[in-house]
Motif scaffolding. Structure first.
Motif, PDB file in Angstrom:
ATOM      1  N   VAL A  28     -57.432  11.016 -19.795  1.00 38.27           N
ATOM      2  CA  VAL A  28     -56.088  10.477 -19.950  1.00 38.27           C
ATOM      3  C   VAL A  28     -55.666  10.717 -21.383  1.00 38.27           C
TER       4      VAL A  28
ATOM      5  N   ASP B 137     -52.839   9.078 -23.392  1.00 43.84           N
ATOM      6  CA  ASP B 137     -51.769   8.088 -23.293  1.00 43.84           C
ATOM      7  C   ASP B 137     -50.872   8.140 -24.525  1.00 43.84           C
ATOM      8  N   SER B 138     -49.967   7.168 -24.637  1.00 42.61           N
ATOM      9  CA  SER B 138     -48.989   7.232 -25.732  1.00 42.61           C
ATOM     10  C   SER B 138     -49.660   7.156 -27.103  1.00 42.61           C
ATOM     11  N   PHE B 139     -50.717   6.346 -27.197  1.00 38.21           N
ATOM     12  CA  PHE B 139     -51.397   6.242 -28.494  1.00 38.21           C
ATOM     13  C   PHE B 139     -52.083   7.557 -28.856  1.00 38.21           C
TER      14      PHE B 139
ATOM     15  N   ARG C  23     -49.568  10.103 -29.898  1.00 40.37           N
ATOM     16  CA  ARG C  23     -49.052   9.837 -31.244  1.00 40.37           C
ATOM     17  C   ARG C  23     -50.079  10.258 -32.301  1.00 40.37           C
TER      18      ARG C  23
ATOM     19  N   ALA D 252     -49.547  13.757 -15.954  1.00 41.43           N
ATOM     20  CA  ALA D 252     -49.362  12.342 -16.297  1.00 41.43           C
ATOM     21  C   ALA D 252     -48.577  12.202 -17.604  1.00 41.43           C
TER      22      ALA D 252
ATOM     23  N   LEU E 174     -44.994  10.333 -18.145  1.00 45.14           N
ATOM     24  CA  LEU E 174     -44.832   9.285 -19.154  1.00 45.14           C
ATOM     25  C   LEU E 174     -43.771   9.663 -20.191  1.00 45.14           C
TER      26      LEU E 174
ATOM     27  N   LEU F 125     -44.214  11.978 -22.458  1.00 48.13           N
ATOM     28  CA  LEU F 125     -44.889  12.292 -23.720  1.00 48.13           C
ATOM     29  C   LEU F 125     -44.853  13.787 -24.004  1.00 48.13           C
TER      30      LEU F 125
END
Lengths: 142, 124
Positions: free
Chosen positions: B53, B55-57, B60, B88, B92, B94
């Motif tokens: 995964v 993810d947003s963190f 960033r 994914a 999201l 991203l």
């Protein structure tokens, strides 16, 4: 078959644990690889929201069956993820659900992003009491 | 788990070996910032093949690392984002805007070769 998994969220390391448990449960329920990744990503975002805003909380994942009131139709199997905390609560839920809105250093995609990844998404937040996010994803019709 | 950083000619290769915690990503950022100076590297490859995964963190952080290294004079390329993970990320919303990406290590090296090509100052 294990159909429920609970994970306490205290620190960023617990995000990984919650995500992995969600992945395992989703696979057991019959979701395919791409769907499992979407579910894991959604769990990651709601877990991160707990760490960033409430410091601690819990994530409970379980197998669920849709009811007649569901807009996805009744009798569908899926996964339900509940993320619960007793943090400060969200003053303006509509604003928090806006893409790109962040009160902190985040990208502001966490909650709206999780909503896009799942089929159903509900958020209940009370100031000073905490926030509960309930989200579901249904298995595709066979 | 700490991410091993290998030196390969003028490049550094950070090969992520397992699922990363936030702390691991922060540490990767700090060590890459130091190593680029230490080895005078002009290019960095971050291999994320094993990540299940992003993810947003993580997005960033990857973006921050690439932009920070750019300020240190090095090009960064992220390689090995899996199809499901990429899907994914798109769902999201991203993006890795402004950050180089390539299919795998081989393509990543080719990308850096193009990006860091030096034109001799004396014209020879």
């Amino acid at each position: 078959m294990e159909t429920e998994a609970q994970t306490e969220i205290h620190s960023a390391a617990d995000i990984v644990t919650a995500r992995q448990r969600g992945r395992t449960l989703a696979l057991q329920l019959g979701f395919n690889g791409a769907e499992v990744t979407l579910i894991a990503a959604a769990i990651s975002e709601v877990a991160r929201n707990i760490v960033d805003h409430a410091k601690k909380g819990e994530i409970v994942m379980s197998s669920v069956m849709s009811s007649a009131t569901s807009n996805s139709g009744s009798g569908r199997r899926g996964i339900q993820i509940i993320a619960r905390d007793e943090g400060p609560g969200i003053p303006d839920v509509a604003q928090a659900m806006q893409y790109g809105y962040s009160t902190r250093r985040g990208l502001g995609v966490g909650l709206p992003g999780a909503k896009w990844l799942m089929d159903e998404f509900d958020i209940d937040s009370r100031l000073g009491r905490g926030t509960t996010v309930t989200m579901k994803k249904w298995l595709p019709y066979k | 788990m700490q991410v091993p950083i290998l030196k390969q000619g003028g490049y550094l290769i950070a090969s992520i070996q397992s699922v990363l915690s936030d702390a691991d990503l922060l540490q990767l950022r700090d060590s890459l910032g130091d190593r680029v100076g230490e080895f005078r590297s002009r290019g960095v490859i971050i291999d994320v093949t094993v990540l299940d995964v992003i993810d947003s963190f993580a997005t960033r952080m990857l973006r921050a690392i690439a932009h920070m290294l750019k300020l240190r004079g090095a090009e960064t390329v992220i390689v090995g984002i899996q199809p499901d993970v990429a899907f994914a990320m798109v769902q999201l919303g991203l993006t890795l805007e402004g950050v180089g990406t390539a299919l795998d290590l081989e393509e990543g090296l080719a990308y850096l070769d193009t990006k860091t090509k030096r034109i001799p100052a004396d014209g020879n």
